[in-house]
Design a protein around this motif. Structure first.
Motif, PDB file in Angstrom:
ATOM      1  N   ARG A 494       0.879  -1.172   0.000  1.00  0.00           N
ATOM      2  CA  ARG A 494       0.000   0.000   0.000  1.00  0.00           C
ATOM      3  C   ARG A 494       0.914   1.219   0.000  1.00  0.00           C
ATOM      4  N   ILE A 495       0.424   2.332  -0.548  1.00  0.00           N
ATOM      5  CA  ILE A 495       1.240   3.540  -0.596  1.00  0.00           C
ATOM      6  C   ILE A 495       0.468   4.686   0.052  1.00  0.00           C
ATOM      7  N   ALA A 496       1.117   5.360   0.995  1.00  0.00           N
ATOM      8  CA  ALA A 496       0.545   6.580   1.555  1.00  0.00           C
ATOM      9  C   ALA A 496       1.457   7.722   1.132  1.00  0.00           C
ATOM     10  N   VAL A 497       0.858   8.845   0.758  1.00  0.00           N
ATOM     11  CA  VAL A 497       1.666   9.978   0.301  1.00  0.00           C
ATOM     12  C   VAL A 497       1.623  11.078   1.347  1.00  0.00           C
ATOM     13  N   MET A 498       2.785  11.555   1.725  1.00  0.00           N
ATOM     14  CA  MET A 498       2.848  12.620   2.730  1.00  0.00           C
ATOM     15  C   MET A 498       3.155  13.942   2.065  1.00  0.00           C
ATOM     16  N   PHE A 499       2.458  14.974   2.561  1.00  0.00           N
ATOM     17  CA  PHE A 499       2.754  16.325   2.129  1.00  0.00           C
ATOM     18  C   PHE A 499       2.505  17.257   3.311  1.00  0.00           C
ATOM     19  N   ASP A 500       3.482  18.072   3.640  1.00  0.00           N
ATOM     20  CA  ASP A 500       3.348  19.080   4.686  1.00  0.00           C
ATOM     21  C   ASP A 500       2.810  18.492   5.995  1.00  0.00           C
ATOM     22  N   GLY A 501       3.344  17.355   6.386  1.00  0.00           N
ATOM     23  CA  GLY A 501       2.980  16.789   7.682  1.00  0.00           C
ATOM     24  C   GLY A 501       1.649  16.061   7.711  1.00  0.00           C
ATOM     25  N   ARG A 502       1.067  15.875   6.526  1.00  0.00           N
ATOM     26  CA  ARG A 502      -0.213  15.162   6.480  1.00  0.00           C
ATOM     27  C   ARG A 502      -0.112  13.988   5.512  1.00  0.00           C
ATOM     28  N   ILE A 503      -1.014  13.022   5.715  1.00  0.00           N
ATOM     29  CA  ILE A 503      -1.156  11.971   4.717  1.00  0.00           C
ATOM     30  C   ILE A 503      -2.173  12.466   3.698  1.00  0.00           C
ATOM     31  N   MET A 504      -1.715  12.654   2.449  1.00  0.00           N
ATOM     32  CA  MET A 504      -2.612  13.218   1.440  1.00  0.00           C
ATOM     33  C   MET A 504      -3.570  12.167   0.879  1.00  0.00           C
ATOM     34  N   GLY A 505      -3.152  10.926   0.968  1.00  0.00           N
ATOM     35  CA  GLY A 505      -4.035   9.905   0.431  1.00  0.00           C
ATOM     36  C   GLY A 505      -3.334   8.563   0.395  1.00  0.00           C
ATOM     37  N   GLU A 506      -4.119   7.528   0.222  1.00  0.00           N
ATOM     38  CA  GLU A 506      -3.539   6.187   0.130  1.00  0.00           C
ATOM     39  C   GLU A 506      -3.890   5.572  -1.210  1.00  0.00           C
ATOM     40  N   ARG A 507      -2.969   4.784  -1.751  1.00  0.00           N
ATOM     41  CA  ARG A 507      -3.197   4.160  -3.056  1.00  0.00           C
ATOM     42  C   ARG A 507      -2.701   2.726  -3.005  1.00  0.00           C
ATOM     43  N   LEU A 508      -3.249   1.922  -3.888  1.00  0.00           N
ATOM     44  CA  LEU A 508      -2.661   0.608  -4.118  1.00  0.00           C
ATOM     45  C   LEU A 508      -1.720   0.733  -5.307  1.00  0.00           C
ATOM     46  N   PRO A 509      -0.572   0.090  -5.238  1.00  0.00           N
ATOM     47  CA  PRO A 509       0.403   0.255  -6.320  1.00  0.00           C
ATOM     48  C   PRO A 509      -0.172  -0.136  -7.682  1.00  0.00           C
ATOM     49  N   SER A 510      -1.082  -1.095  -7.683  1.00  0.00           N
ATOM     50  CA  SER A 510      -1.636  -1.546  -8.953  1.00  0.00           C
ATOM     51  C   SER A 510      -2.586  -0.501  -9.535  1.00  0.00           C
ATOM     52  N   GLU A 511      -3.068   0.410  -8.687  1.00  0.00           N
ATOM     53  CA  GLU A 511      -4.094   1.342  -9.157  1.00  0.00           C
ATOM     54  C   GLU A 511      -3.571   2.772  -9.256  1.00  0.00           C
ATOM     55  N   THR A 512      -2.239   2.918  -9.267  1.00  0.00           N
ATOM     56  CA  THR A 512      -1.710   4.272  -9.343  1.00  0.00           C
ATOM     57  C   THR A 512      -0.501   4.302 -10.268  1.00  0.00           C
ATOM     58  N   ASN A 513       0.029   5.482 -10.476  1.00  0.00           N
ATOM     59  CA  ASN A 513       1.228   5.630 -11.293  1.00  0.00           C
ATOM     60  C   ASN A 513       1.997   6.859 -10.800  1.00  0.00           C
ATOM     61  N   GLU A 514       3.135   7.113 -11.432  1.00  0.00           N
ATOM     62  CA  GLU A 514       3.979   8.204 -10.954  1.00  0.00           C
ATOM     63  C   GLU A 514       3.257   9.554 -11.023  1.00  0.00           C
ATOM     64  N   ARG A 515       2.429   9.736 -12.059  1.00  0.00           N
ATOM     65  CA  ARG A 515       1.722  11.005 -12.227  1.00  0.00           C
ATOM     66  C   ARG A 515       0.753  11.244 -11.084  1.00  0.00           C
ATOM     67  N   ASP A 516      -0.012  10.222 -10.821  1.00  0.00           N
ATOM     68  CA  ASP A 516      -1.020  10.284  -9.766  1.00  0.00           C
ATOM     69  C   ASP A 516      -0.341  10.588  -8.419  1.00  0.00           C
ATOM     70  N   LEU A 517       0.727   9.835  -8.139  1.00  0.00           N
ATOM     71  CA  LEU A 517       1.431  10.045  -6.878  1.00  0.00           C
ATOM     72  C   LEU A 517       2.088  11.419  -6.851  1.00  0.00           C
ATOM     73  N   GLY A 518       2.610  11.846  -7.999  1.00  0.00           N
ATOM     74  CA  GLY A 518       3.260  13.159  -8.091  1.00  0.00           C
ATOM     75  C   GLY A 518       2.305  14.278  -7.704  1.00  0.00           C
ATOM     76  N   LEU A 519       1.038  14.152  -8.113  1.00  0.00           N
ATOM     77  CA  LEU A 519       0.056  15.175  -7.755  1.00  0.00           C
ATOM     78  C   LEU A 519      -0.158  15.214  -6.248  1.00  0.00           C
ATOM     79  N   LEU A 520      -0.279  14.032  -5.653  1.00  0.00           N
ATOM     80  CA  LEU A 520      -0.453  13.970  -4.199  1.00  0.00           C
ATOM     81  C   LEU A 520       0.779  14.541  -3.488  1.00  0.00           C
ATOM     82  N   MET A 521       1.973  14.217  -4.033  1.00  0.00           N
ATOM     83  CA  MET A 521       3.208  14.691  -3.419  1.00  0.00           C
ATOM     84  C   MET A 521       3.305  16.209  -3.472  1.00  0.00           C
ATOM     85  N   ALA A 522       2.662  16.799  -4.485  1.00  0.00           N
ATOM     86  CA  ALA A 522       2.687  18.245  -4.613  1.00  0.00           C
ATOM     87  C   ALA A 522       1.576  18.894  -3.795  1.00  0.00           C
TER      88      ALA A 522
END
Lengths: 526, 364
Positions: A494-522
């Motif tokens: 499972r992948i959780a994305v952190m931004f500014d001290g918060r968890i922005m969202g969780e994804r399954l690796p099979s259902e996401t990609n670098e673009r999707d994660l990049g948006l959350l990271m930003a």
């Protein structure tokens, strides 16, 4: 000085320059030994003017030594250096600068509280008075910025700049000193994907203006993307130099390691069990009053890997610090249902280990190892209270530690397998293996892993990834923090994305990609 | 990266630094119109030429052993304990109180009690600076220096107003009872049939000092505590990661350090003066810093360095006694030794390292 087997003595033909033009750099038979270790062995290489030349190799392959010789930090035991066709002696970095060589180090050499301009002229002032130098530098900088897309505010204080901008200051420093040859050591290690793209644009610009660029990296994707030629080093030798379009990442990896390497992580589906780590409302405010964690909620189950993605500095380090027992926070954290102390009164690194938490820290040289300690002393670091390391109530069993170290070195293929060698003298990958061996072999219920493969060579990456997955398959919970998206995507269940001290969202690796994660990271909620 | 052989690192370089210091000392002596060769002969014969000379040399050596070990232990924890002088002075108070007010049946019991008491007082004097460093971040160098002055003032007050026997004009305690007199080294050696001068202050404390060397070595390199002290001294961040508590290590290391400094008092107070006098430490606390630096924090190195400084102290006294070289020159020689072996270490180290690189290349 015979050419070695496998070396193509011809550095590849440059596209833009006539073959008769002198090479920007030519090294002939460079050798360098540190005691019994032959760091460079009879290295010959030619680097074409106006090209981007990549040098890849595992950590400890001798890339840094070779570049240090070129930059005057070390003197070669044997061999010749030719710059622009003329033989030169480079006894120190001043001589390297005079020869037109500029170096951008992995760890920047900037004075944080100086302005960009002050940093640029530092060591290259025209005289005792600064003002004329500053005025001249301002003009030069403006030219450079126009010419190479190297925009940096000359009056900005360096510590307020982003890492990407600080790197540009380093490049400007080199260009200000009239460097024709620019050596960059692992330049993208600290950059976001966006910043790396910008850097590559700058480098291409520099090349098109006739500069020669030497890029040292372990990221094969970058080599393929930007270089014209690539040289591969292995165990102190130059094993091949090829035009980049004629090779592939797989071939390069094989050349680097000397055997076939799996670039993809082989892993079966996870079989998550009970919840091991439960984090609720975790918050942390640092000494400067900045909120680093703003209410983190997450859980990790037995037999799964939770990957935390994010750009460095968004609270991932603090999260690991709190869980590892050396930062205070508020909230509630349970491990195997037992609450752990976050106030620092009873909770520390030792009590965390007693609770079954092992930790491969983000910064192995600052936290994970005592660099001056021998490998065998580091093998018990943090676990030095363990009964198997005690001789009796009074003394430690140093022989047991040495034996354990030798065994771990064999099991984890740590090289050189010398327990008495100081941790400082191992390569980054082998240092990391010492830590991974120490933490994983305690068979923890929860393993915290920060940047497990930062600055680690491909062979070791593969090995460390396998170890982490093996621990997961043994039914342990793993919290993985990494700024390498590839690593997060290939290891995590499972992948959780952190931004500014918060968890922005969780994804399954099979259902996401670098673009999707990049948006959350930003910081853009998906 | 480039290393020279271990023997060169630990023996050759310090020895060459020492020779350099002596060479410049000789120049200074020649410059003031004296004969350096005669001066050196006076020093060597005075300090090492007789068992009488050896007796004094070893007496000073014993002092420097304790203070040198004290600085070394703190050093391994990354703490610079400049307070050996004050801690040894307070140790003197502990030893004196123990010897004055308890009627001991035998010196051996008194020695054990006085050792513990001196160590406790020395440790107590190190405790406050240690606590200030650990809890409040007050720099230990500053606080331990200040505590030297506070300690000296405290002892002055106690000696003048409290401990001085009635009617005495001398700011010192009464003489200790004869039962607590420590056997001299000549009495120890007599058991083995070795003749040794009876007129020197060296006493059984030397053996305690040697035992302390072994104990410190075992502590630092063989125990869990020593492991934690060294880890903390190398990297506080890594130590915290490993679950080592900085406050605890700072306190414990400084208590041990202060305790060792305090133990020096069994040599000078109990063994030599047999009463507590003003300024009993006579700078041994500061010499301990040089001894620890020169001995590279290793008990065996400390032993050698303490011997050297014992020789310089005794040889220097002889020099002042038998030549017209002013006493102050001894301080110059000692300062040069400290300068070259401590501060200017790199002066010799670099050329030697370069030489080793050169020869290594040629032999290959």
């Amino acid at each position: 000085m015979e050419p070695l087997g496998g070396v193509s003595p011809d550095g590849g033909r440059p596209a833009a320059v006539a073959p008769s033009a002198p090479w920007a750099i030519e090294l002939r038979g460079i050798s360098k030994a540190f005691g019994p270790v032959q760091a460079n062995r009879d290295i010959s290489i030619r680097i074409a003017r106006g090209s981007i030349h990549g040098i890849v190799g595992e950590n400890g392959a001798g890339k840094s030594t070779l570049m240090s010789i070129l930059y005057g930090f070390y003197r070669a035991d044997a061999g010749e250096i030719l710059i622009g066709g003329r033989p030169v002696q480079i006894p120190d970095s001043q001589a390297a600068i005079r020869a037109g060589i500029g170096m951008v180090f992995q760890h920047f050499k900037l004075v944080p509280n100086f302005t960009v301009l002050e940093n640029v002229i530092l060591g290259a002032e025209d005289g005792a008075l600064l003002r004329p130098s500053l005025t001249r530098a301002r003009a030069v900088l403006a030219d450079l910025a126009r010419e190479y897309d190297l925009d940096v505010d000359p009056n900005a204080v360096v510590e307020n700049l982003s890492v990407g901008h600080q790197q540009r200051v380093e490049i400007l420093k080199a260009l200000f000193r009239r460097a024709d040859i620019l050596i960059l050591d692992e330049p993208t290690g600290v950059l976001t994907p966006d910043e790396a793209d910008h850097l590559f644009r700058i480098l291409r610009g520099l090349r098109d203006q006739g500069k020669t660029i030497v890029l040292i990296t372990h990221k094969l994707r970058e080599i393929m993307e930007i270089t014209d030629h690539v040289s591969v080093m292995r165990r102190g030798q130059m094993v091949a130099t090829v035009p980049t379009p004629e090779t592939s990442p797989e071939q390069l990896a094989e050349l680097m390691v000397g055997r076939k390497v799996l670039l993809h992580v082989d892993k079966g589906p996870a079989a998550p069990g009970r919840t091991v780590l439960q984090v609720e409302n975790l918050a942390l405010t640092d000494a400067q009053g900045v909120q680093r964690l703003r209410g983190i909620n997450l859980h990790v189950r037995a037999g799964e890997i939770l990957g935390i993605a994010g750009v460095a500095g968004n609270g991932q380090s603090e999260l690991l610090d709190v869980l590892g027992g050396y930062a205070r926070a508020t909230g509630r954290v349970t491990v195997n249902g037992v609450e752990i102390d976050l106030t620092g009164r009873t909770g520390d690194g030792r009590s965390r280990r007693a609770q079954g938490i092992a930790h491969v820290p983000e910064d192995r040289q600052v936290r994970g190892l005592i660099l001056d300690f021998a490998a065998w002393e580091n093998v018990g670091f943090g676990y030095h209270h363990a009964p198997e390391y005690q001789k009796n109530a009074l003394f430690m069993d140093n022989d047991a530690l040495r034996a354990d170290c030798a065994a771990k070195m064999a099991r984890f293929d740590i090289r050189p397998p010398i327990p008495a060698l100081a941790a400082r003298n191992f390569s980054g990958g082998n240092q990391q293996k010492i830590i991974v061996a120490r933490e994983i072999e305690r068979n923890p219920d929860l393993l915290l892993v920060g940047q497990p493969t930062r600055g680690v060579d491909i062979g070791a990456i593969e090995f460390i990834h396998k170890q982490i997955i093996a621990l997961r398959d043994a039914g342990k919970a793993i919290l993985l923090v990494s700024v390498e998206l590839d690593e997060i995507l290939s290891l995590s269940d499972r992948i959780a994305v952190m931004f500014d001290g918060r968890i922005m969202g969780e994804r399954l690796p099979s259902e996401t990609n670098e673009r999707d994660l990049g948006l959350l990271m930003a910081g853009m909620a998906g | 990266m480039e290393r020279m052989p271990k023997w060169a690192d630990v023996a050759l370089v310090p020895l060459m630094s020492l020779m350099l210091a002596f060479a410049i000392s000789a120049l200074v002596i020649a410059a003031i119109g004296e004969n350096p060769w005669a001066a050196i002969r006076t020093m060597v014969t005075g300090a090492l030429g007789s068992t009488y000379g050896w007796g004094y040399t070893l007496y000073y050596t014993t002092n420097f052993l304790f203070t040198g070990l004290a600085v070394s232990v703190a050093f391994h924890a990354g703490l610079f304990n400049i307070g050996g002088e004050g801690q040894a002075a307070l140790g003197g108070l502990g030893v004196a109180l123990c010897c004055l007010f308890i009627p001991w049946p035998h010196w051996s019991l008194a020695l054990i009690a006085a050792t513990l008491s001196g160590a406790a007082f020395g440790a107590a004097w190190a405790a406050l600076p240690a606590w200030l460093q650990a809890r409040r971040g007050s720099h230990i160098v500053i606080t331990t220096i200040m505590f030297n002055f506070i300690g000296a003032s405290l002892l002055n007050y106690l000696l003048v107003n409290v401990l001085k026997p009635q009617g005495s004009m001398d700011p010192a305690t009464a003489r200790f009872a004869p039962e607590v007199r420590l056997p001299g080294l000549h009495e120890v050696l007599a058991v083995a049939g070795i003749p040794f001068s009876k007129a020197t202050p060296v006493n059984v404390t030397l053996l305690v000092g040697l035992a302390a060397c072994v104990a410190v070595w075992a502590l630092i390199w063989r125990t869990r505590l020593g492991y934690e002290i060294r880890a903390f001294g190398k990297s506080e961040k890594a130590a915290v990661y490993a679950g080592i508590r900085p406050v605890r290590i700072t306190m414990v290391a400084m208590l041990i350090s202060g305790g060792l400094a305090g133990m020096m008092a069994i040599n000078n107070v109990m063994g030599e003066a047999e009463r507590l006098v003003m300024n009993s430490v006579e700078g041994a606390g500061f010499i301990g810093i040089a001894v620890a630096l020169m001995g590279r924090g290793h008990p065996f190195g400390v032993l050698l360095a303490a011997l050297l400084f014992g020789f310089l102290y005794q040889g220097g006294a002889e020099l002042a006694l038998f030549t017209s070289i002013p006493r102050e020159l001894i301080v110059v020689i000692q300062a040069l030794v400290i300068l070259f072996t401590g501060a200017l270490d790199d002066l010799v180290r670099r050329p030697v390292a370069a030489l080793f690189r050169l020869t290594r290349k040629e032999t290959r």
